[in-house]
Design a protein around this motif. Structure first.
Motif, PDB file in Angstrom:
ATOM      1  N   TYR A 170      88.558 107.723  89.565  1.00  0.00           N
ATOM      2  CA  TYR A 170      89.698 106.960  90.079  1.00  0.00           C
ATOM      3  C   TYR A 170      89.269 106.221  91.342  1.00  0.00           C
ATOM      4  O   TYR A 170      88.666 106.809  92.235  1.00  0.00           O
ATOM      5  N   MET A 171      89.603 104.945  91.400  1.00  0.00           N
ATOM      6  CA  MET A 171      89.194 104.125  92.533  1.00  0.00           C
ATOM      7  C   MET A 171      90.376 103.306  93.032  1.00  0.00           C
ATOM      8  O   MET A 171      91.128 102.737  92.240  1.00  0.00           O
ATOM      9  N   MET A 172      90.542 103.281  94.357  1.00  0.00           N
ATOM     10  CA  MET A 172      91.548 102.403  94.948  1.00  0.00           C
ATOM     11  C   MET A 172      90.911 101.643  96.103  1.00  0.00           C
ATOM     12  O   MET A 172      89.999 102.144  96.769  1.00  0.00           O
ATOM     13  N   VAL A 173      91.385 100.427  96.300  1.00  0.00           N
ATOM     14  CA  VAL A 173      90.884  99.592  97.389  1.00  0.00           C
ATOM     15  C   VAL A 173      92.067  98.936  98.080  1.00  0.00           C
ATOM     16  O   VAL A 173      93.109  98.690  97.464  1.00  0.00           O
ATOM     17  N   CYS A 174      91.900  98.675  99.361  1.00  0.00           N
ATOM     18  CA  CYS A 174      92.927  97.995 100.144  1.00  0.00           C
ATOM     19  C   CYS A 174      92.259  96.849 100.884  1.00  0.00           C
ATOM     20  O   CYS A 174      91.221  97.041 101.530  1.00  0.00           O
ATOM     21  N   THR A 175      92.841  95.665 100.783  1.00  0.00           N
ATOM     22  CA  THR A 175      92.212  94.502 101.403  1.00  0.00           C
ATOM     23  C   THR A 175      93.217  93.626 102.125  1.00  0.00           C
ATOM     24  O   THR A 175      94.275  93.304 101.583  1.00  0.00           O
ATOM     25  N   PRO A 176      92.900  93.238 103.371  1.00  0.00           N
ATOM     26  CA  PRO A 176      93.721  92.232 104.050  1.00  0.00           C
ATOM     27  C   PRO A 176      93.262  90.815 103.705  1.00  0.00           C
ATOM     28  O   PRO A 176      93.940  89.841 104.017  1.00  0.00           O
ATOM     29  N   GLY A 177      92.099  90.705 103.051  1.00  0.00           N
ATOM     30  CA  GLY A 177      91.517  89.396 102.744  1.00  0.00           C
ATOM     31  C   GLY A 177      91.876  88.936 101.347  1.00  0.00           C
ATOM     32  O   GLY A 177      91.019  88.888 100.456  1.00  0.00           O
ATOM     33  N   THR A 184      94.473  99.639  92.456  1.00  0.00           N
ATOM     34  CA  THR A 184      93.668 100.634  91.756  1.00  0.00           C
ATOM     35  C   THR A 184      92.798  99.916  90.728  1.00  0.00           C
ATOM     36  O   THR A 184      93.133  98.812  90.274  1.00  0.00           O
ATOM     37  N   ILE A 185      91.688 100.539  90.401  1.00  0.00           N
ATOM     38  CA  ILE A 185      90.855 100.058  89.300  1.00  0.00           C
ATOM     39  C   ILE A 185      90.890 101.150  88.243  1.00  0.00           C
ATOM     40  O   ILE A 185      90.258 102.193  88.382  1.00  0.00           O
ATOM     41  N   PRO A 196      85.017  91.683 102.939  1.00  0.00           N
ATOM     42  CA  PRO A 196      84.248  92.697 103.679  1.00  0.00           C
ATOM     43  C   PRO A 196      85.093  93.630 104.536  1.00  0.00           C
ATOM     44  O   PRO A 196      84.617  94.687 104.950  1.00  0.00           O
ATOM     45  N   ARG A 197      86.341  93.263 104.821  1.00  0.00           N
ATOM     46  CA  ARG A 197      87.197  94.116 105.648  1.00  0.00           C
ATOM     47  C   ARG A 197      88.005  95.105 104.810  1.00  0.00           C
ATOM     48  O   ARG A 197      88.892  95.788 105.310  1.00  0.00           O
ATOM     49  N   SER A 198      87.675  95.208 103.549  1.00  0.00           N
ATOM     50  CA  SER A 198      88.399  96.098 102.642  1.00  0.00           C
ATOM     51  C   SER A 198      87.958  97.551 102.818  1.00  0.00           C
ATOM     52  O   SER A 198      86.858  97.837 103.279  1.00  0.00           O
ATOM     53  N   ILE A 199      88.850  98.448 102.433  1.00  0.00           N
ATOM     54  CA  ILE A 199      88.611  99.886 102.506  1.00  0.00           C
ATOM     55  C   ILE A 199      88.855 100.461 101.121  1.00  0.00           C
ATOM     56  O   ILE A 199      89.749  99.997 100.400  1.00  0.00           O
ATOM     57  N   GLY A 200      88.078 101.459 100.741  1.00  0.00           N
ATOM     58  CA  GLY A 200      88.249 102.011  99.406  1.00  0.00           C
ATOM     59  C   GLY A 200      88.107 103.519  99.354  1.00  0.00           C
ATOM     60  O   GLY A 200      87.610 104.155 100.290  1.00  0.00           O
ATOM     61  N   LEU A 201      88.560 104.078  98.255  1.00  0.00           N
ATOM     62  CA  LEU A 201      88.460 105.516  98.008  1.00  0.00           C
ATOM     63  C   LEU A 201      88.128 105.717  96.538  1.00  0.00           C
ATOM     64  O   LEU A 201      88.721 105.083  95.666  1.00  0.00           O
TER      65      LEU A 201
END
Length: 205
Positions: free
Chosen positions: A74-81, A109-110, A188-193
């Motif tokens: 399970y993958m999630m990402v958060c991006t302001p860009g 989510t992916i 590049p400013r994204s965060i993921g888990l």
């Protein structure tokens, strides 16, 4: 030969590999697997495959193990860009413009190789809260990985690490700087888990 590639919906590598494998049919056995994930998720999947090979498993058994593991990543990402996601074709221009203007940080989510929006947060503190709640939904995890933005978020990474170690003290926790392919896709400013759900022994074969 076992080839494990990033999600077919994110780039053309999988389709190109299928064509190459078809061209070699009858000469060499090439097994091509769509990981349905990317970045650290793909890396952890390849690592699991390498460990299985080191244990002496056959290519067929390794392929079967990899395919059984894919639905449990399970993958999630958060991006302001959001402009990056617009240029990658995942958002229309109006969505990207309004989201950035309002200072929103959408969470995606992916799953099954597809990027889907699930939530919007205002700041990294809200994001960490959301990620911590997400981690707690699982009973057992094989691995937890935090993907750092550029520049890195030391405090947020520390909060995630402490939370993960409290909830799953036996599960490895790793931190990774966002790599170029993912940064090109979501900024590049994204965060993921990324988390891998622990499989029961019966599902490993």
């Amino acid at each position: 030969i076992l080839v494990i590639l990033t999600s077919a919906s994110l780039n053309l590598a999988f389709q190109n590999a299928l064509q190459a494998a078809d061209a070699l049919k009858g000469q060499v056995n090439v097994m091509v697997v769509d990981s349905q994930t990317t970045s650290v998720g793909l890396g952890l999947l390849v690592q699991s495959a390498a460990e299985a090979v080191a244990q002496g498993q056959s290519a067929t058994d390794v392929e079967r193990m990899v395919r059984s593991l894919i639905p449990h990543i399970y993958m999630m990402v958060c991006t302001p860009g959001l402009s990056y996601m617009y240029h990658a074709g995942f958002l229309d221009q109006a969505q990207a413009f309004v989201g950035e203007m309002l200072g929103l940080m959408p969470i995606f989510t992916i799953e099954e190789g597809q990027i889907s929006a699930v939530e919007k947060v205002r700041n990294t503190r809200n994001l960490v809260d959301f990620m911590q709640e997400f981690v707690c939904e699982f009973d057992e995890l094989q691995h937890i990985a935090f993907i750092q933005s550029v520049p890195g978020l030391t405090h947020e990474a520390k909060l995630m690490r402490e939370h993960a170690q409290n909830c799953f003290p036996q599960s490895p926790f790793s931190e990774h700087t966002i790599n170029l392919p993912l940064a090109t896709l979501i900024g590049p400013r994204s965060i993921g888990l990324v988390v891998i759900e622990k499989l029961e022994p019966a599902h490993r074969h």
